[in-house]
Design a protein around this motif. Structure first.
Motif, PDB file in Angstrom:
ATOM      1  N   ILE A   1       0.840  -1.197   0.000  1.00  0.00           N
ATOM      2  CA  ILE A   1       0.000   0.000   0.000  1.00  0.00           C
ATOM      3  C   ILE A   1       0.873   1.245   0.000  1.00  0.00           C
ATOM      4  N   GLU A   2       0.594   2.142  -0.924  1.00  0.00           N
ATOM      5  CA  GLU A   2       1.321   3.405  -1.047  1.00  0.00           C
ATOM      6  C   GLU A   2       0.487   4.493  -0.392  1.00  0.00           C
ATOM      7  N   LEU A   3       1.093   5.180   0.580  1.00  0.00           N
ATOM      8  CA  LEU A   3       0.366   6.140   1.404  1.00  0.00           C
ATOM      9  C   LEU A   3       1.171   7.402   1.641  1.00  0.00           C
ATOM     10  N   SER A   4       0.464   8.466   1.994  1.00  0.00           N
ATOM     11  CA  SER A   4       1.149   9.658   2.476  1.00  0.00           C
ATOM     12  C   SER A   4       1.768   9.363   3.841  1.00  0.00           C
ATOM     13  N   GLN A   5       2.676  10.212   4.255  1.00  0.00           N
ATOM     14  CA  GLN A   5       3.432   9.969   5.481  1.00  0.00           C
ATOM     15  C   GLN A   5       2.544   9.861   6.716  1.00  0.00           C
ATOM     16  N   SER A   6       1.582  10.763   6.848  1.00  0.00           N
ATOM     17  CA  SER A   6       0.741  10.747   8.051  1.00  0.00           C
ATOM     18  C   SER A   6      -0.175   9.532   8.066  1.00  0.00           C
ATOM     19  N   ASN A   7      -0.705   9.135   6.901  1.00  0.00           N
ATOM     20  CA  ASN A   7      -1.549   7.949   6.851  1.00  0.00           C
ATOM     21  C   ASN A   7      -0.745   6.681   7.093  1.00  0.00           C
ATOM     22  N   ALA A   8       0.500   6.668   6.635  1.00  0.00           N
ATOM     23  CA  ALA A   8       1.367   5.527   6.913  1.00  0.00           C
ATOM     24  C   ALA A   8       1.638   5.417   8.406  1.00  0.00           C
ATOM     25  N   ALA A   9       1.854   6.562   9.069  1.00  0.00           N
ATOM     26  CA  ALA A   9       2.069   6.550  10.520  1.00  0.00           C
ATOM     27  C   ALA A   9       0.825   6.050  11.248  1.00  0.00           C
ATOM     28  N   ASP A  10      -0.339   6.424  10.737  1.00  0.00           N
ATOM     29  CA  ASP A  10      -1.596   5.966  11.321  1.00  0.00           C
ATOM     30  C   ASP A  10      -1.721   4.445  11.190  1.00  0.00           C
ATOM     31  N   GLY A  11      -1.396   3.933  10.020  1.00  0.00           N
ATOM     32  CA  GLY A  11      -1.456   2.497   9.808  1.00  0.00           C
ATOM     33  C   GLY A  11      -0.447   1.734  10.647  1.00  0.00           C
ATOM     34  N   ALA A  12       0.738   2.310  10.806  1.00  0.00           N
ATOM     35  CA  ALA A  12       1.763   1.670  11.642  1.00  0.00           C
ATOM     36  C   ALA A  12       1.313   1.623  13.095  1.00  0.00           C
ATOM     37  N   ALA A  13       0.695   2.703  13.569  1.00  0.00           N
ATOM     38  CA  ALA A  13       0.203   2.735  14.944  1.00  0.00           C
ATOM     39  C   ALA A  13      -0.878   1.689  15.178  1.00  0.00           C
ATOM     40  N   ALA A  14      -1.614   1.363  14.120  1.00  0.00           N
ATOM     41  CA  ALA A  14      -2.660   0.345  14.216  1.00  0.00           C
ATOM     42  C   ALA A  14      -2.118  -1.066  13.966  1.00  0.00           C
ATOM     43  N   ASP A  15      -0.797  -1.174  13.822  1.00  0.00           N
ATOM     44  CA  ASP A  15      -0.118  -2.469  13.637  1.00  0.00           C
ATOM     45  C   ASP A  15      -0.604  -3.187  12.384  1.00  0.00           C
ATOM     46  N   LEU A  16      -0.747  -2.442  11.286  1.00  0.00           N
ATOM     47  CA  LEU A  16      -1.221  -3.027  10.040  1.00  0.00           C
ATOM     48  C   LEU A  16      -0.093  -3.563   9.167  1.00  0.00           C
ATOM     49  N   PHE A  17       1.142  -3.100   9.417  1.00  0.00           N
ATOM     50  CA  PHE A  17       2.204  -3.327   8.450  1.00  0.00           C
ATOM     51  C   PHE A  17       3.301  -4.255   8.959  1.00  0.00           C
ATOM     52  N   GLU A  18       3.902  -4.941   8.011  1.00  0.00           N
ATOM     53  CA  GLU A  18       5.097  -5.731   8.248  1.00  0.00           C
ATOM     54  C   GLU A  18       6.272  -4.790   8.537  1.00  0.00           C
ATOM     55  N   LYS A  19       7.085  -5.117   9.509  1.00  0.00           N
ATOM     56  CA  LYS A  19       8.308  -4.347   9.722  1.00  0.00           C
ATOM     57  C   LYS A  19       9.262  -4.682   8.586  1.00  0.00           C
ATOM     58  N   ILE A  20       9.703  -3.664   7.876  1.00  0.00           N
ATOM     59  CA  ILE A  20      10.469  -3.892   6.655  1.00  0.00           C
ATOM     60  C   ILE A  20      11.871  -4.408   6.972  1.00  0.00           C
ATOM     61  N   ASP A  21      12.231  -5.512   6.313  1.00  0.00           N
ATOM     62  CA  ASP A  21      13.580  -6.073   6.389  1.00  0.00           C
ATOM     63  C   ASP A  21      14.386  -5.458   5.248  1.00  0.00           C
ATOM     64  N   SER A  22      15.228  -4.500   5.568  1.00  0.00           N
ATOM     65  CA  SER A  22      15.941  -3.748   4.528  1.00  0.00           C
ATOM     66  C   SER A  22      16.885  -4.619   3.706  1.00  0.00           C
ATOM     67  N   THR A  23      17.286  -5.780   4.251  1.00  0.00           N
ATOM     68  CA  THR A  23      18.174  -6.656   3.480  1.00  0.00           C
ATOM     69  C   THR A  23      17.457  -7.234   2.262  1.00  0.00           C
ATOM     70  N   LYS A  24      16.119  -7.194   2.273  1.00  0.00           N
ATOM     71  CA  LYS A  24      15.340  -7.689   1.144  1.00  0.00           C
ATOM     72  C   LYS A  24      15.019  -6.588   0.144  1.00  0.00           C
ATOM     73  N   VAL A  25      15.469  -5.373   0.471  1.00  0.00           N
ATOM     74  CA  VAL A  25      15.217  -4.223  -0.415  1.00  0.00           C
ATOM     75  C   VAL A  25      16.545  -3.504  -0.637  1.00  0.00           C
ATOM     76  N   PRO A  26      17.405  -4.036  -1.499  1.00  0.00           N
ATOM     77  CA  PRO A  26      18.745  -3.469  -1.684  1.00  0.00           C
ATOM     78  C   PRO A  26      18.765  -1.987  -2.012  1.00  0.00           C
ATOM     79  N   ASN A  27      17.746  -1.501  -2.726  1.00  0.00           N
ATOM     80  CA  ASN A  27      17.745  -0.088  -3.118  1.00  0.00           C
ATOM     81  C   ASN A  27      17.508   0.860  -1.948  1.00  0.00           C
ATOM     82  N   MET A  28      17.142   0.329  -0.778  1.00  0.00           N
ATOM     83  CA  MET A  28      17.040   1.197   0.396  1.00  0.00           C
ATOM     84  C   MET A  28      18.392   1.786   0.771  1.00  0.00           C
TER      85      MET A  28
END
Length: 351
Positions: free
Chosen positions: A88-115
Motif C-alpha cells: 500500500i502506497e500512502l502519504s506519510q501521516s496515513n502511513a504513521a496511522d497504519g503503523a500505529a494500528a499495527d497493520l504493516f510488516e516491519k520492513i527487512d531492509s536486506t530484502k530491499v537493496p535499493n534502500m
C-alpha cells in the motif's frame, strides 16, 4: 486494461483470481502470481507504462490495483483485517496511522537493496522499520495571474481580500490538509505544536471568505480553473502537470519563506500472502531505473540519491533548492489532533 478494484470490492479479489485460473492457460500464465497494490489514482496510464507493466513482465506478475485517496484506503485497511492488499502506497501521516494500528510488516531492509541508495531524510524515516519513501513532495501555490489581478508570491497573499470566493485549498483529511493548518498557524505567527492548532483555526477563519471550495482530489482543480471557479489554489507539486496541461495560463510558485513536505511511502500489509513479491515491488519502486522515468512522466521527486535531474526535469518538484526550503510535519502530532481538527475544520469551511 489494468484490472482495478473499487474500495468496496477488494475482498472479493481472491475468489475472482481463483476463478480466472481455469484450464487452457499456458504454463507461464499458470505460474503467474498476483500482486494487489493499493495506490493513488493519479496518472494511471503513465503509471501503467513506467511502473506496473515492466514489473509484471520482469517477474511474470499480474498487478491488480486498488485506487483511492490515501486516507480512505488506510481507513479501509484498518476496518478489514482480512484485506487481500499486498502493498500500500500512502502519504506519510496515513502511513504513521497504519503503523500505529499495527497493520504493516516491519520492513527487512536486506530484502530491499535499493534502500541503501535512499537520500538521508528518507533513510531516517525508515530507520525504525517503517515502509520506505519512494518520493518526496511539497505544497505551493498555483494561480492564474491575469484572472487573480495580482501577483502571488507568498502564503500570506492568499488572505488578500481581493481573492474573496476565488481560491481552493486541500481538505483537512487529504494529504496536505494538515499542512494547510500549519500555514494558517504560521500566518498567525504561532508554532502549531505549542497550542495544538488553536491559532491555526483563527487563521483558517480569516481565510474562509476567500475559499470557495476545499478539495480532496487535486485532479479536480483542473476543472475548477477551467471553469473560472477559482483563480488560485494550494496544491501538492505532484499535481502541477495535471492542472497546467489543461490550463496553460496558470503558474506554480513555491514561496521563498518555505514549504511543507510529505513523503509517500510503501508498506507491506502484515497479512499479505505474497510478502516476497511485495518486497520485490518495493525494491522496483525505489530503483534508479524506475525513478528516472517517474520523475519525468508523473512529476515524482526521486528518493533514490543515484537519480540526478536536469533543470527542466527538476522543475516543479521537491528537489534541489526547493527541497532545502522544506519544513517537516510530525505525523504523530497530526494524528493525535486530527479528529479534533476535522471537527473544527468542518464547522468553519464545510458548513
Amino acid at each position: 486494461m489494468k484490472k482495478k478494484l473499487g474500495l468496496a470490492s477488494l475482498t472479493l479479489v481472491t475468489a475472482s483470481i481463483l476463478a480466472a485460473c481455469g484450464g487452457g492457460e499456458s504454463a507461464a500464465k499458470k505460474d503467474q502470481q498476483t500482486l494487489i497494490v493499493s495506490t493513488f489514482g493519479l496518472e494511471e496510464d503513465k503509471m501503467q507504462e513506467d511502473v506496473f507493466k515492466p514489473f509484471e513482465e520482469k517477474y511474470n506478475v499480474d498487478i491488480v490495483l486498488e485506487l483511492g485517496t490515501s486516507s480512505e484506503r488506510v481507513t479501509k485497511l484498518k476496518s478489514n483485517p482480512n484485506s487481500t492488499v499486498d502493498v500500500i502506497e500512502l502519504s506519510q501521516s496515513n502511513a504513521a496511522d497504519g503503523a500505529a494500528a499495527d497493520l504493516f510488516e516491519k520492513i527487512d531492509s536486506t530484502k530491499v537493496p535499493n534502500m541503501d541508495n535512499l537520500i538521508d531524510s528518507a533513510k531516517e524515516l525508515s530507520a525504525d522499520g517503517s515502509g520506505p519513501a519512494y518520493t518526496l513532495n511539497s505544497i505551493g501555490i498555483i494561480y492564474n495571474k491575469e484572472a487573480a489581478g495580482m501577483e502571488i508570491d507568498e502564503w500570506e497573499d492568499l488572505w488578500d481580500p481581493s481573492l474573496k470566493g476565488k481560491i481552493s485549498i486541500p481538505d483537512i483529511a487529504s494529504t496536505f490538509g494538515p499542512a494547510m493548518l500549519h500555514l494558517a498557524s504560521d500566518y498567525e505567527n504561532v508554532d502549531i505544536t505549542t497550542d495544538n492548532g488553536e491559532a491555526a483555526f483563527k487563521g483558517i477563519t480569516k481565510l474562509a471568505p476567500n475559499v470557495v471550495k476545499t478539495y480532496s482530489k487535486s485532479s479536480d482543480l483542473a476543472n475548477m480553473f477551467q471553469s473560472g471557479e477559482i483563480v488560485a489554489a494550494v496544491v501538492g507539486d505532484f499535481a502541477v502537470p495535471i492542472i497546467s496541461e489543461s490550463n496553460p495560463n496558470v503558474e506554480y510558485i513555491v514561496p521563498q519563506s518555505g514549504t511543507y513536505a510529505n513523503f509517500n511511502t510503501i508498506n507491506v500489509n502484515k497479512n499479505s500472502k505474497n510478502k516476497d513479491l511485495a518486497y520485490k515491488y518495493i525494491d522496483w519502486r525505489l530503483s534508479q531505473e524506475v525513478q528516472e522515468k517517474t520523475a519525468v512522466s508523473i512529476n515524482e521527486a526521486p528518493s533514490n540519491k543515484e537519480v540526478v535531474l536536469d533543470g527542466e526535469t527538476a522543475k516543479n518538484k521537491t528537489y534541489g533548492e526547493v527541497a532545502e526550503r522544506t519544513k517537516k510535519i510530525d505525523p504523530l502530532f497530526v494524528n493525535e489532533n486530527l479528529k479534533s481538527w476535522i471537527d473544527q475544520w468542518n464547522r468553519i469551511l464545510n458548513k
